[in-house]
Design a protein around this motif. Sequence first.
Motif, PDB file in Angstrom:
ATOM      1  N   ASP A  99      -0.799  18.301  53.896  1.00 23.78           N
ATOM      2  CA  ASP A  99      -0.207  19.160  52.858  1.00 23.78           C
ATOM      3  C   ASP A  99       1.239  19.504  53.182  1.00 23.78           C
ATOM      4  O   ASP A  99       2.107  19.508  52.303  1.00 23.78           O
ATOM      5  N   LEU A 100       1.490  19.830  54.444  1.00 24.41           N
ATOM      6  CA  LEU A 100       2.851  20.166  54.851  1.00 24.41           C
ATOM      7  C   LEU A 100       3.787  18.973  54.672  1.00 24.41           C
ATOM      8  O   LEU A 100       4.947  19.130  54.222  1.00 24.41           O
ATOM      9  N   GLU A 101       3.292  17.791  55.013  1.00 26.43           N
ATOM     10  CA  GLU A 101       4.125  16.607  54.864  1.00 26.43           C
ATOM     11  C   GLU A 101       4.463  16.353  53.400  1.00 26.43           C
ATOM     12  O   GLU A 101       5.602  16.024  53.048  1.00 26.43           O
ATOM     13  N   LEU A 102       3.463  16.535  52.514  1.00 22.80           N
ATOM     14  CA  LEU A 102       3.711  16.356  51.081  1.00 22.80           C
ATOM     15  C   LEU A 102       4.708  17.392  50.558  1.00 22.80           C
ATOM     16  O   LEU A 102       5.599  17.092  49.761  1.00 22.80           O
ATOM     17  N   MET A 103       4.525  18.651  51.033  1.00 24.27           N
ATOM     18  CA  MET A 103       5.421  19.717  50.589  1.00 24.27           C
ATOM     19  C   MET A 103       6.858  19.441  51.030  1.00 24.27           C
ATOM     20  O   MET A 103       7.806  19.560  50.251  1.00 24.27           O
ATOM     21  N   PHE A 104       7.033  19.090  52.286  1.00 24.29           N
ATOM     22  CA  PHE A 104       8.380  18.786  52.791  1.00 24.29           C
ATOM     23  C   PHE A 104       8.974  17.564  52.100  1.00 24.29           C
ATOM     24  O   PHE A 104      10.178  17.477  51.865  1.00 24.29           O
ATOM     25  N   SER A 105       8.099  16.608  51.763  1.00 26.03           N
ATOM     26  CA  SER A 105       8.573  15.411  51.068  1.00 26.03           C
ATOM     27  C   SER A 105       9.106  15.776  49.685  1.00 26.03           C
ATOM     28  O   SER A 105      10.159  15.300  49.251  1.00 26.03           O
ATOM     29  N   LYS A 106       8.363  16.673  48.960  1.00 29.41           N
ATOM     30  CA  LYS A 106       8.824  17.125  47.652  1.00 29.41           C
ATOM     31  C   LYS A 106      10.153  17.896  47.772  1.00 29.41           C
ATOM     32  O   LYS A 106      11.066  17.732  46.968  1.00 29.41           O
ATOM     33  N   MET A 107      10.209  18.776  48.778  1.00 26.71           N
ATOM     34  CA  MET A 107      11.441  19.539  48.982  1.00 26.71           C
ATOM     35  C   MET A 107      12.619  18.612  49.279  1.00 26.71           C
ATOM     36  O   MET A 107      13.729  18.806  48.784  1.00 26.71           O
ATOM     37  N   GLU A 108      12.360  17.607  50.087  1.00 25.64           N
ATOM     38  CA  GLU A 108      13.415  16.662  50.448  1.00 25.64           C
ATOM     39  C   GLU A 108      13.919  15.919  49.217  1.00 25.64           C
ATOM     40  O   GLU A 108      15.128  15.745  49.027  1.00 25.64           O
ATOM     41  N   ARG A 109      12.953  15.476  48.368  1.00 19.79           N
ATOM     42  CA  ARG A 109      13.354  14.780  47.140  1.00 19.79           C
ATOM     43  C   ARG A 109      14.141  15.710  46.210  1.00 19.79           C
ATOM     44  O   ARG A 109      15.141  15.315  45.612  1.00 19.79           O
ATOM     45  N   SER A 110      13.670  16.972  46.110  1.00 21.70           N
ATOM     46  CA  SER A 110      14.352  17.935  45.237  1.00 21.70           C
ATOM     47  C   SER A 110      15.771  18.208  45.726  1.00 21.70           C
ATOM     48  O   SER A 110      16.733  18.177  44.948  1.00 21.70           O
ATOM     49  N   PHE A 111      15.897  18.468  47.038  1.00 24.19           N
ATOM     50  CA  PHE A 111      17.229  18.706  47.598  1.00 24.19           C
ATOM     51  C   PHE A 111      18.100  17.464  47.473  1.00 24.19           C
ATOM     52  O   PHE A 111      19.310  17.543  47.211  1.00 24.19           O
ATOM     53  N   GLY A 112      17.484  16.297  47.660  1.00 28.08           N
ATOM     54  CA  GLY A 112      18.247  15.052  47.543  1.00 28.08           C
ATOM     55  C   GLY A 112      18.808  14.858  46.141  1.00 28.08           C
ATOM     56  O   GLY A 112      19.972  14.475  45.957  1.00 28.08           O
ATOM     57  N   ASP A 113      17.941  15.165  45.126  1.00 30.53           N
ATOM     58  CA  ASP A 113      18.409  15.052  43.740  1.00 30.53           C
ATOM     59  C   ASP A 113      19.537  16.033  43.456  1.00 30.53           C
ATOM     60  O   ASP A 113      20.541  15.691  42.799  1.00 30.53           O
ATOM     61  N   LYS A 114      19.374  17.289  43.938  1.00 32.39           N
ATOM     62  CA  LYS A 114      20.414  18.297  43.700  1.00 32.39           C
ATOM     63  C   LYS A 114      21.720  17.928  44.406  1.00 32.39           C
ATOM     64  O   LYS A 114      22.809  18.080  43.854  1.00 32.39           O
ATOM     65  N   ILE A 115      21.609  17.444  45.641  1.00 26.61           N
ATOM     66  CA  ILE A 115      22.812  17.058  46.390  1.00 26.61           C
ATOM     67  C   ILE A 115      23.497  15.877  45.716  1.00 26.61           C
ATOM     68  O   ILE A 115      24.734  15.814  45.615  1.00 26.61           O
ATOM     69  N   GLN A 116      22.688  14.937  45.220  1.00 29.92           N
ATOM     70  CA  GLN A 116      23.260  13.783  44.531  1.00 29.92           C
ATOM     71  C   GLN A 116      23.974  14.228  43.246  1.00 29.92           C
ATOM     72  O   GLN A 116      25.072  13.754  42.930  1.00 29.92           O
ATOM     73  N   SER A 117      23.342  15.164  42.510  1.00 30.03           N
ATOM     74  CA  SER A 117      23.967  15.692  41.300  1.00 30.03           C
ATOM     75  C   SER A 117      25.262  16.437  41.626  1.00 30.03           C
ATOM     76  O   SER A 117      26.282  16.291  40.944  1.00 30.03           O
ATOM     77  N   LEU A 118      25.204  17.245  42.705  1.00 24.57           N
ATOM     78  CA  LEU A 118      26.396  17.981  43.141  1.00 24.57           C
ATOM     79  C   LEU A 118      27.512  17.025  43.562  1.00 24.57           C
ATOM     80  O   LEU A 118      28.689  17.222  43.244  1.00 24.57           O
ATOM     81  N   HIS A 119      27.128  15.974  44.286  1.00 22.27           N
ATOM     82  CA  HIS A 119      28.092  14.965  44.720  1.00 22.27           C
ATOM     83  C   HIS A 119      28.746  14.291  43.519  1.00 22.27           C
ATOM     84  O   HIS A 119      29.959  14.028  43.496  1.00 22.27           O
TER      85      HIS A 119
END
Length: 283
Positions: A40-60
């Motif tokens: 569960d923790l791995e899935l949660m961190f994976s979702k967070m990573e994807r979310s942050f990645g999308d936001k960082i990409q949008s910000l970039h």
Amino acid sequence: MAAMEKSPAHSAPSSPATSENSLEGSNLKPLLSQLPSKLDLELMFSKMERSFGDKIQSLHKEVSQIGHRVQTLEEEGKARALHITNIQSLQQTHNEAILFLQRKIEDLDNRGRRNNLRIRGLPETQEGETEDIILLLTGLFNKILGRPLDTVIKFDRTHRAIRPRALSQDTTRDIICKIHHFPLKEAILQKARRLRNIKHGDHQVLIFQDLTQSTLIARRALQPITAALSDMNIRYRWVYPFALVVTQQGTTYSISTPTDVQAFQQALKLPKDTVEDWTGLPL
């Protein structure tokens, strides 16, 4: 005495600490079962990573767009600055050309007035009377030249100046005349300059060279300079095309445009009086 019977053995009662531990253990199991597992923790961190990645990409992407806009604005600003510089340079060239043309026109106008004199102070005739300007000027000029008053002088034109609106009706208008022979006109003007007091009856008379309005405005603007030259006993002269000229020790100094004033003052060590721009052009 009969032997006493032994009481059956009783188990020792459980201690309070043992009871509490047993209770806590039974309560923690449901809680522990509800905690997220490693997966569960791995899935949660994976979702967070994807979310942050999308936001960082949008910000970039946004930062990249802003950077592009800033670069575009800087390039446009440089282009506008260069364009303004070119316009200012072109305006300076145009102003110089306009001034050159103005001076040419002024010179042509003044040369067309070389035989003209302007006479100030001669009274006008009363309303209804006929004014003989030629007879009036003939007597005045012959008197100045020391000749018989009836000596003939040939005039090409004579007339009173147009009365400006601001001029009072009681003020005498100037007379402008064109003398046919230039040497005679120069002789009258030179003699009039030497005379301290020219009278016609009870009236004080002044005689000037007839000049264009633009030349008169320029001479008026240069009065602080001519006053300083007179105070320092420095001789000056007016020339055509318009210029104020001084010659000292073989060196000639002149003012023909407002840009010449500062160098003229420095060269002759004159007070740095402010001189108005008489051209109306930013030079």
